[in-house]
Design a protein around this motif. Structure first.
Motif, short mmCIF file in Angstrom:
data_model
loop_
_atom_site.label_atom_id
_atom_site.label_comp_id
_atom_site.label_asym_id
_atom_site.label_seq_id
_atom_site.Cartn_x
_atom_site.Cartn_y
_atom_site.Cartn_z
N GLU A 45 0.82 -1.22 0.00
CA GLU A 45 0.00 0.00 0.00
C GLU A 45 0.85 1.27 0.00
O GLU A 45 0.52 2.24 -0.68
CB GLU A 45 -0.97 0.00 1.19
N GLN A 46 1.94 1.26 0.75
CA GLN A 46 2.81 2.45 0.79
C GLN A 46 3.42 2.72 -0.57
O GLN A 46 3.46 3.86 -1.02
CB GLN A 46 3.91 2.28 1.85
N LEU A 47 3.88 1.67 -1.24
CA LEU A 47 4.46 1.86 -2.57
C LEU A 47 3.40 2.35 -3.55
O LEU A 47 3.67 3.24 -4.36
CB LEU A 47 5.09 0.56 -3.08
N LEU A 48 2.18 1.82 -3.47
CA LEU A 48 1.10 2.30 -4.34
C LEU A 48 0.82 3.77 -4.10
O LEU A 48 0.65 4.55 -5.05
CB LEU A 48 -0.17 1.47 -4.14
N ASP A 49 0.74 4.17 -2.83
CA ASP A 49 0.52 5.59 -2.51
C ASP A 49 1.66 6.46 -3.02
O ASP A 49 1.42 7.53 -3.59
CB ASP A 49 0.36 5.79 -1.00
N ASP A 50 2.89 6.01 -2.84
CA ASP A 50 4.04 6.77 -3.30
C ASP A 50 4.04 6.90 -4.82
O ASP A 50 4.27 7.97 -5.37
CB ASP A 50 5.35 6.13 -2.84
N MET A 51 3.77 5.80 -5.52
CA MET A 51 3.73 5.83 -6.98
C MET A 51 2.60 6.73 -7.46
O MET A 51 2.78 7.51 -8.40
CB MET A 51 3.57 4.41 -7.54
N ALA A 52 1.42 6.62 -6.85
CA ALA A 52 0.28 7.44 -7.26
C ALA A 52 0.57 8.92 -7.02
O ALA A 52 0.29 9.76 -7.89
CB ALA A 52 -0.98 7.01 -6.51
N SER A 53 1.15 9.27 -5.89
CA SER A 53 1.50 10.66 -5.59
C SER A 53 2.51 11.20 -6.60
O SER A 53 2.41 12.33 -7.09
CB SER A 53 2.05 10.80 -4.18
N PHE A 54 3.52 10.38 -6.91
CA PHE A 54 4.54 10.76 -7.89
C PHE A 54 3.90 10.97 -9.26
O PHE A 54 4.18 11.95 -9.95
CB PHE A 54 5.60 9.66 -7.94
N TYR A 55 3.02 10.09 -9.64
CA TYR A 55 2.34 10.16 -10.93
C TYR A 55 1.46 11.41 -11.01
O TYR A 55 1.47 12.12 -12.01
CB TYR A 55 1.51 8.89 -11.11
N ILE A 56 0.72 11.68 -9.94
CA ILE A 56 -0.15 12.87 -9.91
C ILE A 56 0.68 14.14 -10.02
O ILE A 56 0.34 15.05 -10.77
CB ILE A 56 -1.02 12.88 -8.63
N ALA A 57 1.79 14.20 -9.28
CA ALA A 57 2.65 15.39 -9.34
C ALA A 57 3.18 15.60 -10.76
O ALA A 57 3.22 16.72 -11.26
CB ALA A 57 3.80 15.26 -8.35
N GLY A 58 3.57 14.53 -11.42
CA GLY A 58 4.07 14.64 -12.79
C GLY A 58 2.98 15.10 -13.74
O GLY A 58 3.22 15.96 -14.61
N CYS A 59 1.78 14.56 -13.59
CA CYS A 59 0.65 14.99 -14.42
C CYS A 59 0.35 16.46 -14.18
O CYS A 59 0.13 17.21 -15.14
CB CYS A 59 -0.59 14.14 -14.14
N GLN A 60 0.34 16.86 -12.92
CA GLN A 60 0.09 18.27 -12.61
C GLN A 60 1.11 19.17 -13.27
O GLN A 60 0.78 20.22 -13.80
CB GLN A 60 0.11 18.50 -11.09
#
Length: 195
Positions: free
Chosen positions: A150-165
């Motif tokens: 779950e932590q890795l999924l949250d980290d990956m999702a946050s990283f992905y969102i920041a890049g999209c932003q």
């Protein structure tokens, strides 16, 4: 989106308070189309909104509180629409294009918000809206990669969102069309998701 906005009447449901808040937000959007946040002051805003300084301070503690509320109003519906659309049809490019289409008339104001002190707080709001959707998108792919906690999924999702932003913000700065921004984000998504 949780709208934690400074001010005594910012969450009031009284019709007069709602009208006043709408007038202040509308005036701020109008002013942000031609003025950076650093050049805005309460006097300009209240004059544009047709309210007194006293009324302003009943709703917001300062200019930045109003700018944040304005930014939240600008993006909340757009990002919630993105999440709903992507969740239903899984077409990321179409969802990004639709998101940017709703914001096209506000590009100038958006650039001024991006360059303002409230930008990081607004990004936190975007992450809160997008995180569950992106986490689930990545969860479905994680099994193909050998799984992820779950932590890795949250980290990956946050990283992905920041890049999209970042890509969305650059597209807004460039005045790119919603279709061009959608295409650019989709190309990056395909590489990162390994499609």
């Amino acid at each position: 989106m949780n709208q934690v906005v400074p001010g005594r009447r910012s969450e009031s449901t009284d019709p007069r308070a709602l009208r006043t808040r709408k007038a202040l937000v509308g005036a701020t959007v109008a002013l942000l189309k031609t003025h950076p946040v650093a050049e805005l002051n309460v006097s300009q805003i209240v004059k544009e909104a047709g309210v007194s300084r006293q009324v302003f301070y009943q709703h917001f503690t300062d200019r930045d509180g109003l700018v944040l509320a304005t930014a939240q109003d600008m993006i909340k519906e757009a990002y919630e629409g993105f999440v709903a659309r992507f969740s239903s049809d899984r077409d990321f490019e179409a969802a990004v294009t639709a998101l940017m289409t709703t914001l096209t008339d506000q590009y100038e104001a958006a650039v001024h918000i991006i360059d303002s002190p409230v930008h990081s707080m607004l990004d936190q709001e975007v992450v809160a809206i997008m995180l569950p959707t992106m986490r689930e998108e990545l969860r479905s792919r994680a099994d193909e990669w050998g799984g992820a906690d779950e932590q890795l999924l949250d980290d990956m999702a946050s990283f992905y969102i920041a890049g999209c932003q970042h890509l969305l913000e650059e597209g807004v700065r460039e005045g790119a069309s919603p279709e061009e921004i959608g295409r650019r984000v989709e190309l990056v998504r395909r590489v990162l998701i390994r499609e």
